[in-house]
Design a protein around this motif. Structure first.
Motif, PDB file in Angstrom:
ATOM      1  N   HIS A 173      37.666  27.815  63.071  1.00  0.00           N
ATOM      2  CA  HIS A 173      36.419  27.333  62.480  1.00  0.00           C
ATOM      3  C   HIS A 173      35.410  27.044  63.583  1.00  0.00           C
ATOM      4  O   HIS A 173      35.771  26.827  64.741  1.00  0.00           O
ATOM      5  CB  HIS A 173      36.664  26.052  61.681  1.00  0.00           C
ATOM      6  N   ARG A 177      31.257  27.236  59.715  1.00  0.00           N
ATOM      7  CA  ARG A 177      32.137  27.578  58.596  1.00  0.00           C
ATOM      8  C   ARG A 177      33.540  27.840  59.098  1.00  0.00           C
ATOM      9  O   ARG A 177      33.776  27.943  60.313  1.00  0.00           O
ATOM     10  CB  ARG A 177      31.622  28.819  57.865  1.00  0.00           C
ATOM     11  N   CYS A 179      36.647  30.405  59.511  1.00  0.00           N
ATOM     12  CA  CYS A 179      36.736  31.851  59.688  1.00  0.00           C
ATOM     13  C   CYS A 179      37.283  32.529  58.431  1.00  0.00           C
ATOM     14  O   CYS A 179      36.892  33.648  58.099  1.00  0.00           O
ATOM     15  CB  CYS A 179      37.613  32.189  60.888  1.00  0.00           C
ATOM     16  N   CYS A 182      34.491  33.485  56.110  1.00  0.00           N
ATOM     17  CA  CYS A 182      33.335  34.158  56.696  1.00  0.00           C
ATOM     18  C   CYS A 182      33.302  35.636  56.304  1.00  0.00           C
ATOM     19  O   CYS A 182      34.296  36.349  56.485  1.00  0.00           O
ATOM     20  CB  CYS A 182      33.361  34.027  58.219  1.00  0.00           C
ATOM     21  N   CYS A 184      31.903  37.900  57.893  1.00  0.00           N
ATOM     22  CA  CYS A 184      31.935  38.681  59.137  1.00  0.00           C
ATOM     23  C   CYS A 184      33.344  38.801  59.710  1.00  0.00           C
ATOM     24  O   CYS A 184      33.530  39.403  60.773  1.00  0.00           O
ATOM     25  CB  CYS A 184      31.047  38.029  60.202  1.00  0.00           C
ATOM     26  N   ARG A 185      34.318  38.247  59.032  1.00  0.00           N
ATOM     27  CA  ARG A 185      35.644  38.093  59.626  1.00  0.00           C
ATOM     28  C   ARG A 185      36.224  39.406  60.131  1.00  0.00           C
ATOM     29  O   ARG A 185      36.793  39.467  61.224  1.00  0.00           O
ATOM     30  CB  ARG A 185      36.583  37.458  58.604  1.00  0.00           C
ATOM     31  N   CYS A 188      34.362  40.439  63.444  1.00  0.00           N
ATOM     32  CA  CYS A 188      34.020  39.296  64.291  1.00  0.00           C
ATOM     33  C   CYS A 188      33.871  39.708  65.753  1.00  0.00           C
ATOM     34  O   CYS A 188      34.685  40.458  66.290  1.00  0.00           O
ATOM     35  CB  CYS A 188      35.093  38.230  64.163  1.00  0.00           C
ATOM     36  N   CYS A 212      29.803  32.159  67.337  1.00  0.00           N
ATOM     37  CA  CYS A 212      29.834  32.271  65.876  1.00  0.00           C
ATOM     38  C   CYS A 212      28.444  32.563  65.327  1.00  0.00           C
ATOM     39  O   CYS A 212      28.262  33.436  64.474  1.00  0.00           O
ATOM     40  CB  CYS A 212      30.393  30.990  65.274  1.00  0.00           C
ATOM     41  N   GLN A 216      27.209  36.009  63.281  1.00  0.00           N
ATOM     42  CA  GLN A 216      26.617  35.996  61.947  1.00  0.00           C
ATOM     43  C   GLN A 216      25.243  36.651  61.919  1.00  0.00           C
ATOM     44  O   GLN A 216      24.952  37.492  61.064  1.00  0.00           O
ATOM     45  CB  GLN A 216      26.492  34.553  61.454  1.00  0.00           C
TER      46      GLN A 216
END
Length: 253
Positions: A173, A177, A179, A182, A184-185, A188, A212, A216
């Motif tokens: 995290h 947020r 992970c 998310c 975008c995971r 990433c 992070c 994003q």
């Protein structure tokens, strides 16, 4: 050399954030062929969580400048925005996300020790926590001249997977947020080794906020940027050529 070989790599920090768009414009104006942009991979004391809004504002300007440059020339110097119109699907969530986990980014340290990545090399750094030190130690490949180096290299991907250092752990995290929540995971951009260093390594699941935020925001603008056609699409008339080429055709005609 400048036209064909030179690449520029720029590191984003909280301190230079407000210069991001101006810096990209500067290099576009110089005609640089490739500009690689990445956030700092260590904890940044100058970054505040609310700066994600300024990062978005800067990237909006970067997006606009890059789009105008692309439409004019057909080139995309900012490597982050390079993609074909048939870009491959995002990686599965359980796929190891880093070349350091595959043995394809090997580094030979100053003392001849082999590491899976420059960020796993031991000669220039100390490990802030036992958690990170133990995992880095388990991935040592020994000296370049060791007789069993080939065996260790073959076993390295399995060792990297079992170290859990490169997992897309749902427990990870940032201040923004978890992970696991998310979008975008699967794409990433966060350096997994830096996770153990955030906030002094007090929380092995704490993702650096700057990385992070960069993931994003930058991926959102990458998604908006148009995919670039390959040569056959231009030759077949399936894609619109850049403005400079259309001007050249009009001049010749």
């Amino acid at each position: 050399f400048f036209n064909e070989q030179l690449e520029v790599a720029a590191t984003l920090t909280g301190a230079n954030l407000t210069s991001l768009a101006a810096s990209v414009d500067y290099f576009l104006g110089k005609g640089i062929r490739t500009l690689r942009l990445a956030p700092s991979v260590v904890h940044d004391p100058d970054w505040r969580p609310d700066q994600i809004w300024e990062l978005d504002r800067q990237f909006a300007r970067v997006y606009g400048s890059s789009l105008r440059f692309y439409r004019r020339t057909g080139r995309v110097p900012l490597a982050l925005f390079r993609k074909t119109r048939a870009d491959r699907e995002p990686r599965p969530p359980d796929e190891l996300r880093c070349a350091a986990a595959s043995g394809e980014a090997l580094t030979v340290d100053a003392d001849g020790q082999v590491a899976g990545c420059v960020r796993l090399a031991a000669s220039y750094q100390s490990w802030p926590t036992v958690w990170l030190r133990e995992r880095a130690s388990s991935l040592r490949l020994g000296h370049l001249g060791d007789a069993d180096l080939e065996r260790r290299l073959a076993a390295y991907p399995a060792a990297a997977r079992s170290s859990r250092l490169f997992d897309l752990a749902t427990a990870n995290h940032s201040s923004y947020r978890r992970c696991g929540d998310c979008p975008c995971r699967s794409r990433c951009l966060v350096c997994p080794i830096s996770i153990g260093r955030a906030w002094g390594g007090l929380d092995p699941h704490q993702v650096p906020d700057l990385q992070c935020a960069f993931a994003q925001v930058s991926l959102a603008y990458r998604d908006r940027f148009p995919g670039q056609p390959v040569g056959r699409e231009l030759l077949r008339g399936e894609a619109r050529p850049p403005e400079l080429l259309r001007e050249l055709r009009a001049f010749v005609g």
